[in-house]
Design a protein around this motif. Sequence first.
Motif, PDB file in Angstrom:
ATOM      1  N   ALA A 112       0.847  -1.205   0.000  1.00  0.00           N
ATOM      2  CA  ALA A 112       0.000   0.000   0.000  1.00  0.00           C
ATOM      3  C   ALA A 112       0.881   1.253   0.000  1.00  0.00           C
ATOM      4  N   GLU A 113       1.938   1.222   0.806  1.00  0.00           N
ATOM      5  CA  GLU A 113       2.829   2.389   0.867  1.00  0.00           C
ATOM      6  C   GLU A 113       3.565   2.605  -0.455  1.00  0.00           C
ATOM      7  N   ALA A 114       3.928   1.513  -1.114  1.00  0.00           N
ATOM      8  CA  ALA A 114       4.542   1.618  -2.447  1.00  0.00           C
ATOM      9  C   ALA A 114       3.533   2.231  -3.424  1.00  0.00           C
ATOM     10  N   THR A 115       2.259   1.876  -3.259  1.00  0.00           N
ATOM     11  CA  THR A 115       1.194   2.418  -4.120  1.00  0.00           C
ATOM     12  C   THR A 115       1.094   3.935  -3.950  1.00  0.00           C
ATOM     13  N   TRP A 116       1.126   4.400  -2.695  1.00  0.00           N
ATOM     14  CA  TRP A 116       1.083   5.850  -2.439  1.00  0.00           C
ATOM     15  C   TRP A 116       2.228   6.548  -3.171  1.00  0.00           C
ATOM     16  N   ARG A 117       3.435   5.969  -3.056  1.00  0.00           N
ATOM     17  CA  ARG A 117       4.597   6.614  -3.695  1.00  0.00           C
ATOM     18  C   ARG A 117       4.415   6.697  -5.208  1.00  0.00           C
ATOM     19  N   VAL A 118       3.887   5.620  -5.801  1.00  0.00           N
ATOM     20  CA  VAL A 118       3.678   5.625  -7.256  1.00  0.00           C
ATOM     21  C   VAL A 118       2.642   6.683  -7.635  1.00  0.00           C
ATOM     22  N   LYS A 150       6.999  -3.046  -9.178  1.00  0.00           N
ATOM     23  CA  LYS A 150       8.400  -2.617  -9.293  1.00  0.00           C
ATOM     24  C   LYS A 150       8.802  -1.780  -8.075  1.00  0.00           C
ATOM     25  N   GLU A 151       7.934  -0.814  -7.703  1.00  0.00           N
ATOM     26  CA  GLU A 151       8.218   0.061  -6.565  1.00  0.00           C
ATOM     27  C   GLU A 151       8.307  -0.745  -5.268  1.00  0.00           C
ATOM     28  N   ALA A 152       7.484  -1.802  -5.151  1.00  0.00           N
ATOM     29  CA  ALA A 152       7.475  -2.625  -3.930  1.00  0.00           C
ATOM     30  C   ALA A 152       8.564  -3.701  -3.971  1.00  0.00           C
ATOM     31  N   GLY A 153       9.278  -3.802  -5.082  1.00  0.00           N
ATOM     32  CA  GLY A 153      10.343  -4.804  -5.200  1.00  0.00           C
ATOM     33  C   GLY A 153       9.809  -6.225  -5.300  1.00  0.00           C
ATOM     34  N   LEU A 154       8.640  -6.365  -5.957  1.00  0.00           N
ATOM     35  CA  LEU A 154       8.016  -7.681  -6.091  1.00  0.00           C
ATOM     36  C   LEU A 154       7.817  -8.000  -7.572  1.00  0.00           C
ATOM     37  N   SER A 155       7.642  -9.294  -7.860  1.00  0.00           N
ATOM     38  CA  SER A 155       7.232  -9.659  -9.219  1.00  0.00           C
ATOM     39  C   SER A 155       5.732  -9.422  -9.334  1.00  0.00           C
TER      40      SER A 155
END
Lengths: 205, 205
Positions: free
Chosen positions: B15-21, B37-42
């Motif tokens: 969720a926090e990666a989503t906010w940043r995007v 990509k932002e969360a470092g996941l596939s």
Amino acid sequence: MPKQIDHEKRRKQIAEATWRVILERGMEGASARNIAKEAGLSLGALRHYFSTQDELLVFAMKLVQEKVRARINNIAIKDLPPKETVLHILLEIVPTNEETIREMEVWFAFTVYAKHKKDMFDANHDGIYSGMQNLIAYLDECSLLKQNADKDIEAERLYALIDGLALHAMLDPVRVNKDRIKRAIMQHVESICTEKIRETEERNP
Amino acid sequence: MPKQIDHEKRRKQIAEATWRVILERGMEGASARNIAKEAGLSLGALRHYFSTQDELLVFAMKLVQEKVRARINNIAIKDLPPKETVLHILLEIVPTNEETIREMEVWFAFTVYAKHKKDMFDANHDGIYSGMQNLIAYLDECSLLKQNADKDIEAERLYALIDGLALHAMLDPVRVNKDRIKRAIMQHVESICTEKIRETEERNP
């Protein structure tokens, strides 16, 4: 029709097609391809009128501003009593019918979008804030504003009230309808103006 | 770490990666690919935590609401005098620092986006309006609200002021800074509350 006028008319038609696309699909759907389709043009023809996507969007938004400005000017020339003029102008800025709510929706979508596009278009300075400063100064010149009022903060407060009501009219038009907006604005204007001595006047005419 | 807690913690990180995007690219850039990509996941790993894009967006937004609610609760338990409590809560809702302005920016982007997604998430009813109704009722119970006040319209007016200030703090954080927001809110609360001196005068004329 002269070529120049035809060109400008066609640009306005494309701007209106852009509004419809934004309303239906959001900014993320406002591609050149979708706008051209909505306007009934080829992608090449669209490029003839607007060389870039951002040029088209900025033009479409300036047209929304112009429409609001024209509505305000129509009130200003009516020569109503000062407080009436202020109330009518405020009611013109907050959207209270389907057309103006749609304009506001396009405007908000664009404002949020423009945050990520530096130097594209200064949506922060849409002229509404300086308009609010002028209305507060006008009330003060007419000796209607409460004498101890902090004019600077009153302009900020009025600006926040107007844009907050506009936002809520867009998000929840059933509750925040024309009547409710009118009551909130009248209550606000009364609260910043001097209390009338109407009762005394009526008793001792 | 127990598996259930780990799962929930990972969902919050996403969720926090989503906010940043959203902050960097807007809603139109908040694709599953960019968020993964932002969360470092596939992309496959992301789908393990959220099966649809909308499920992820709704979760990310509810987390913003929870953060605001937690901050308000922290004030409510402080046991300040009534008017102080109201002022502090209002100042907590309007973003006045970088972190809360960013939250508000994500929230607005999402609210505009959700307008085009029926039944996705009811951003209209984010709990702030009913919160404003409660604050007005609380001031009234404490005999602080002006006696002739229309409580219904006062709640609407306070709600518009708060969201208008929040919007402007996001769009123009230099002018609409913490000090200015505080002055506007204090001025508003004072204007809807009884004037103490006048009250005494009326009691002991």
